[in-house]
Design an enzyme around this catalytic site. Sequence first.
Site, PDB file in Angstrom:
ATOM      1  CG  ASP A   1      -1.937   1.073   1.248  1.00  0.00           C
ATOM      2  OD1 ASP A   1      -3.119   0.755   1.418  1.00  0.00           O
ATOM      3  OD2 ASP A   1      -1.559   2.245   1.100  1.00  0.00           O
TER       4      ASP A   1
ATOM      5  CG  ASP B   1      -2.859   3.424  -2.269  1.00  0.00           C
ATOM      6  OD1 ASP B   1      -3.883   2.732  -2.090  1.00  0.00           O
ATOM      7  OD2 ASP B   1      -2.241   3.992  -1.358  1.00  0.00           O
ATOM      8  CD  GLU B   2      -5.839  -1.095  -0.856  1.00  0.00           C
ATOM      9  OE1 GLU B   2      -5.989  -1.977   0.010  1.00  0.00           O
ATOM     10  OE2 GLU B   2      -6.786  -0.495  -1.399  1.00  0.00           O
TER      11      GLU B   2
HETATM   12  P1  TTP Z   1      -5.192   4.972   1.248  1.00  0.00           P
HETATM   13  O1  TTP Z   1      -4.169   3.947   0.923  1.00  0.00           O
HETATM   14  O2  TTP Z   1      -6.315   4.607   2.156  1.00  0.00           O
HETATM   15  O3  TTP Z   1      -4.513   6.254   1.894  1.00  0.00           O
HETATM   16  P2  TTP Z   1      -3.108   6.941   1.583  1.00  0.00           P
HETATM   17  O4  TTP Z   1      -2.325   6.172   0.582  1.00  0.00           O
HETATM   18  O5  TTP Z   1      -3.360   8.370   1.213  1.00  0.00           O
HETATM   19  O6  TTP Z   1      -2.404   6.952   2.988  1.00  0.00           O
HETATM   20  P3  TTP Z   1      -1.755   5.714   3.794  1.00  0.00           P
HETATM   21  O7  TTP Z   1      -0.316   6.051   3.926  1.00  0.00           O
HETATM   22  O8  TTP Z   1      -2.474   5.692   5.086  1.00  0.00           O
HETATM   23  O9  TTP Z   1      -1.994   4.502   2.949  1.00  0.00           O
HETATM   24  O10 TTP Z   1      -5.849   5.513  -0.085  1.00  0.00           O
HETATM   25  C1  TTP Z   1      -5.116   5.638  -1.288  1.00  0.00           C
HETATM   26  C2  TTP Z   1      -5.555   6.867  -2.044  1.00  0.00           C
HETATM   27  O11 TTP Z   1      -6.950   6.787  -2.318  1.00  0.00           O
HETATM   28  C3  TTP Z   1      -5.348   8.163  -1.277  1.00  0.00           C
HETATM   29  O12 TTP Z   1      -4.049   8.695  -1.472  1.00  0.00           O
HETATM   30  C4  TTP Z   1      -6.442   9.031  -1.806  1.00  0.00           C
HETATM   31  C5  TTP Z   1      -7.543   8.089  -2.203  1.00  0.00           C
HETATM   32  N1  TTP Z   1      -8.616   8.102  -1.177  1.00  0.00           N
HETATM   33  C6  TTP Z   1      -9.735   8.922  -1.377  1.00  0.00           C
HETATM   34  O13 TTP Z   1      -9.831   9.585  -2.421  1.00  0.00           O
HETATM   35  N2  TTP Z   1     -10.708   8.963  -0.408  1.00  0.00           N
HETATM   36  C7  TTP Z   1     -10.622   8.250   0.769  1.00  0.00           C
HETATM   37  O14 TTP Z   1     -11.525   8.325   1.621  1.00  0.00           O
HETATM   38  C8  TTP Z   1      -9.472   7.397   0.958  1.00  0.00           C
HETATM   39  C9  TTP Z   1      -9.331   6.590   2.232  1.00  0.00           C
HETATM   40  C10 TTP Z   1      -8.514   7.367  -0.027  1.00  0.00           C
HETATM   41 MG    MG Z   2      -2.118   4.106   0.755  1.00  0.00          MG
END
Ligand code: TTP
Ligand code: MG
Length: 368
Positions: free
Chosen positions: A17, A123-124
Site C-alpha cells: 500500500d 494504490d494497493e
Molecule cells: P489509502 O491507501 O487509504 O490512503 P493513503 O495512501 O493516502 O495513505 P496511507 O499512507 O495511510 O496509505 O488511499 C489511497 C488513495 O486513495 C489516497 O491517497 C487518496 C484516495 N482516497 C480517497 O480519495 N478517499 C478516501 O476516503 C481514501 C481513504 C482514499
Molecule cells: Mg495508501
Amino acid sequence: MIEFSRHKMNRIIAHLDMDAFFASVEEVTTPSFKGKPIVVGSDPNDGKGRGVVSTANYKARVYGIESAMPISIAWRLSQEAKKQSKEEVIFLPVDFSLYGKVSKSVLQTIKKYSNNVEQASIDEFYFDLSFTSSFRAVEDVCQKIKQEIKEKEKITCSIGIGPNKLVSKIAAGIKKPDGIFLVRDLDVKNFLNPLSIRELPGIGPKTGEFLNKKGINKIGDLIKFSKEELKEVLGKNGESIYYKARGIDDSPVLEYHQVKSIGEQTTFSKNTLEPIFIHSALKRLSDSVFKSFERSAFTTFGTITITARFFDFETKTSSKSFKMAIDKSNKKKFELEILKLLLPFLDKRSNPKRKPIRLIGVRIEKLI
Ligand code: TTP
Ligand code: MG
C-alpha cells in the site's frame, strides 16, 4: 536456520500500500511542495468548500486532517495551524491521470518479482510470494521491491506479509509509513486478537458500534462466539466474520479484476431539490461515466447505481440490473434508465420529507 524455515504447503501473500499516495505523488511532481503539509481533495474555497479530503500527507495529518473529512474542516485546521505560526497547508485538486501513471509503474515493478499480482485499488497490490524458501527470503524480496519503487517513483510504500490476503492487508497498516511487517502462520492469532474489530474488512462503523455496545471491542473478543451465534447477531455477514476473526481467508490472488466499476459523483455548491439543476448535473456525470466506459476495454455493463446524499448526510442508493447488458451503442437507454432512477429521489417515493440533496453520483457495475 530453523527460525526462518516455513511450511511450503502454506501460501505467502504480500500486500503493498503506497504511503499518503495522492499527496506523495504531488510532492514529487512539484519540488517546491517537498516537505510541506499537503491535502489533496475538493476545493476548500476559503473554508466554504463542500467536498471532502481525498488524502493528506503525514505532515498535514499532524494537524488532525484525514481522508474523507469535510474539506471545510481541513481548511479550519490549517488556519488554526497558521495562527500558531505553523506551516500553512497546500490544498490541491485530485489529478487521477497523474496518480494512475505512477500506479501503473508500481505494478510493473512488482511484476518483476512475482508472477501473480493483483491490483486491488489505485494504490494497493496483492502479490504471491509462495515460491520463496524462507521468511528471510520473503523479507528480502519485499525490501528490494520497496527500494526499487523508492528509486523509481521517489515515494515510499508499506508492505504486509501473511498466509493470506486478509492478514497481509491488515499487516500492511502496522508499520506505516515506509514499513514492512510479517505475520507468520503460527503468529496469526496473537497478531489479530489485540486489534480492534474495525480492522476486519466487513466491519464498518455501524457494525463496529453495534458490537462495541455488546462489549465486543477486540478481535480476541469476537472469537469467543460460535459461527451460529455470530450469524444470529450479524445476519448473513456473521459467517464470514467468524472466519476473518480467526485469520482464515482462502480467496485467491486474482490478476485481472482491477476495475469493478466506473463511477463519478459531485457535491453541489448549495443543497437543492431543483429538478432541472439536478438532472443537468446528473447528465454531466453520466456523460463522463459513459465516456470512460467507451474508452475502456469493457464491452458491456449490467448494473447502474445512483447515489443521492441529502443535506443531513443521509445517503440512499438506487440500482437497476439488466438481463440484457448495456453496450457502447446503447447510450440512450443508459440515459433513460438514469432518469428513471433519479426521479424517486425528487419526490415522496424515495424522499418523503423532501430533503434537499447535497451530492449525487452515478456508477456502472458488472463490467465485462
Ligand atoms: P489509502 O491507501 O487509504 O490512503 P493513503 O495512501 O493516502 O495513505 P496511507 O499512507 O495511510 O496509505 O488511499 C489511497 C488513495 O486513495 C489516497 O491517497 C487518496 C484516495 N482516497 C480517497 O480519495 N478517499 C478516501 O476516503 C481514501 C481513504 C482514499
Ligand atoms: Mg495508501
